[in-house]
Design a protein around this motif. Structure first.
Motif, PDB file in Angstrom:
ATOM      1  N   LEU A 128     -39.527  21.421  16.883  1.00 11.96           N
ATOM      2  CA  LEU A 128     -40.040  20.340  16.043  1.00 11.96           C
ATOM      3  C   LEU A 128     -41.521  20.067  16.321  1.00 11.96           C
ATOM      4  CD1 LEU A 128     -39.118  18.350  13.897  1.00 11.96           C
ATOM      5  CD2 LEU A 128     -38.636  16.711  15.698  1.00 11.96           C
ATOM      6  N   GLN A 129     -41.917  20.158  17.596  1.00 17.76           N
ATOM      7  CA  GLN A 129     -43.327  19.885  17.922  1.00 17.76           C
ATOM      8  C   GLN A 129     -44.253  20.994  17.447  1.00 17.76           C
ATOM      9  OE1 GLN A 129     -40.858  19.918  20.207  1.00 17.76           O
ATOM     10  NE2 GLN A 129     -41.423  21.063  22.041  1.00 17.76           N
ATOM     11  N   ASP A 130     -43.680  22.139  17.083  1.00 20.37           N
ATOM     12  CA  ASP A 130     -44.509  23.234  16.571  1.00 20.37           C
ATOM     13  C   ASP A 130     -44.811  23.077  15.086  1.00 20.37           C
ATOM     14  OD1 ASP A 130     -44.424  24.320  19.071  1.00 20.37           O
ATOM     15  OD2 ASP A 130     -42.720  25.644  18.616  1.00 20.37           O
ATOM     16  N   ALA A 131     -44.064  22.188  14.393  1.00 21.98           N
ATOM     17  CA  ALA A 131     -44.260  22.005  12.953  1.00 21.98           C
ATOM     18  C   ALA A 131     -45.474  21.116  12.722  1.00 21.98           C
ATOM     19  CB  ALA A 131     -43.020  21.382  12.318  1.00 21.98           C
ATOM     20  N   LEU A 132     -46.614  21.719  12.518  1.00 15.09           N
ATOM     21  CA  LEU A 132     -47.868  20.987  12.302  1.00 15.09           C
ATOM     22  C   LEU A 132     -48.472  21.405  10.976  1.00 15.09           C
ATOM     23  CD1 LEU A 132     -49.420  21.402  15.859  1.00 15.09           C
ATOM     24  CD2 LEU A 132     -48.393  19.342  14.909  1.00 15.09           C
ATOM     25  N   PRO A 133     -49.256  20.517  10.350  1.00 16.42           N
ATOM     26  CA  PRO A 133     -49.892  20.901   9.085  1.00 16.42           C
ATOM     27  C   PRO A 133     -50.952  21.977   9.306  1.00 16.42           C
ATOM     28  CG  PRO A 133     -50.638  18.728   9.778  1.00 16.42           C
ATOM     29  CD  PRO A 133     -49.545  19.130  10.711  1.00 16.42           C
ATOM     30  N   GLN A 134     -51.275  22.701   8.256  1.00 19.45           N
ATOM     31  CA  GLN A 134     -52.302  23.747   8.310  1.00 19.45           C
ATOM     32  C   GLN A 134     -53.654  23.141   8.672  1.00 19.45           C
ATOM     33  OE1 GLN A 134     -52.476  27.172   6.920  1.00 19.45           O
ATOM     34  NE2 GLN A 134     -50.266  27.320   7.192  1.00 19.45           N
ATOM     35  N   ASP A 135     -54.497  23.899   9.300  1.00 23.87           N
ATOM     36  CA  ASP A 135     -55.843  23.420   9.630  1.00 23.87           C
ATOM     37  C   ASP A 135     -56.624  23.178   8.346  1.00 23.87           C
ATOM     38  OD1 ASP A 135     -55.445  23.484  12.320  1.00 23.87           O
ATOM     39  OD2 ASP A 135     -56.183  25.541  12.568  1.00 23.87           O
ATOM     40  N   GLY A 136     -57.205  21.999   8.229  1.00 25.20           N
ATOM     41  CA  GLY A 136     -58.011  21.649   7.065  1.00 25.20           C
ATOM     42  C   GLY A 136     -57.227  21.032   5.930  1.00 25.20           C
ATOM     43  N   SER A 137     -55.903  20.951   6.062  1.00 29.16           N
ATOM     44  CA  SER A 137     -55.116  20.377   4.964  1.00 29.16           C
ATOM     45  C   SER A 137     -55.064  18.856   5.036  1.00 29.16           C
ATOM     46  CB  SER A 137     -53.697  20.937   4.983  1.00 29.16           C
ATOM     47  OG  SER A 137     -53.008  20.493   6.136  1.00 29.16           O
ATOM     48  N   ARG A 138     -55.365  18.281   6.192  1.00 32.14           N
ATOM     49  CA  ARG A 138     -55.328  16.820   6.346  1.00 32.14           C
ATOM     50  C   ARG A 138     -56.731  16.306   6.610  1.00 32.14           C
ATOM     51  NH1 ARG A 138     -50.134  14.505   7.647  1.00 32.14           N
ATOM     52  NH2 ARG A 138     -51.426  12.646   7.696  1.00 32.14           N
TER      53      ARG A 138
END
Length: 148
Positions: free
Chosen positions: A3-13
């Protein structure tokens, strides 16, 4: 994958714009909201559908014509004049009228309307009667019974 590996793409936020934190922040002073007025105040400006105190559209429209009543009761209707063709002392109900052929479709409970004349006495069982229909049936020597 955890679960902690599920991060948004770089630059998407993008980071949130910080309004009213000084002139060096780029959105100081009036913070891009102009000078004074309802839309420059903190918090949300107005709720959706608000028209400045005027009666809003969602409250104006149902007051106009041709808006159907919610949960309207539908009736199968017949006039007193049609019952005159039946033989005297007949028991009249929705089922008996359909058997005879005076009513062709069952649109709901039976309602007797007062148009026409009735001379022979009949025993009528219906969901409701108009005042004129009830008086004409009883004047001819018949009876009215309300059935639910």
């Amino acid at each position: 994958m955890r679960l902690q590996d599920a991060l948004p793409q770089d630059g998407s936020r993008r980071r949130k714009r910080r309004i009213g934190r000084g002139i060096s922040a780029g959105q100081g002073a009036s913070g891009g909201f102009g000078m004074r007025g309802q839309k420059s105040r903190s918090g949300r400006s107005t709720r959706p559908g608000f028209e400045g105190g005027q009666m809003p559209l969602y409250r104006r429209v149902p007051k106009l014509k041709h808006f159907p009543q919610v949960n309207r009761q539908e009736y199968t209707i017949i006039n007193v004049g049609k019952l005159a063709s039946l033989p005297p002392n007949t028991e009249v109900s929705l089922e008996s009228l359909m058997e005879v052929g005076l009513i062709t479709t069952n649109d709901g409970p039976l309602k007797i309307l007062g148009h026409g004349e009735l001379t022979c006495p009949v025993k009528v069982q219906a969901a409701c009667f108009t005042e004129s229909a009830r008086s004409k049936i009883e004047a001819a020597g018949g009876s009215c019974e309300v059935v639910t």
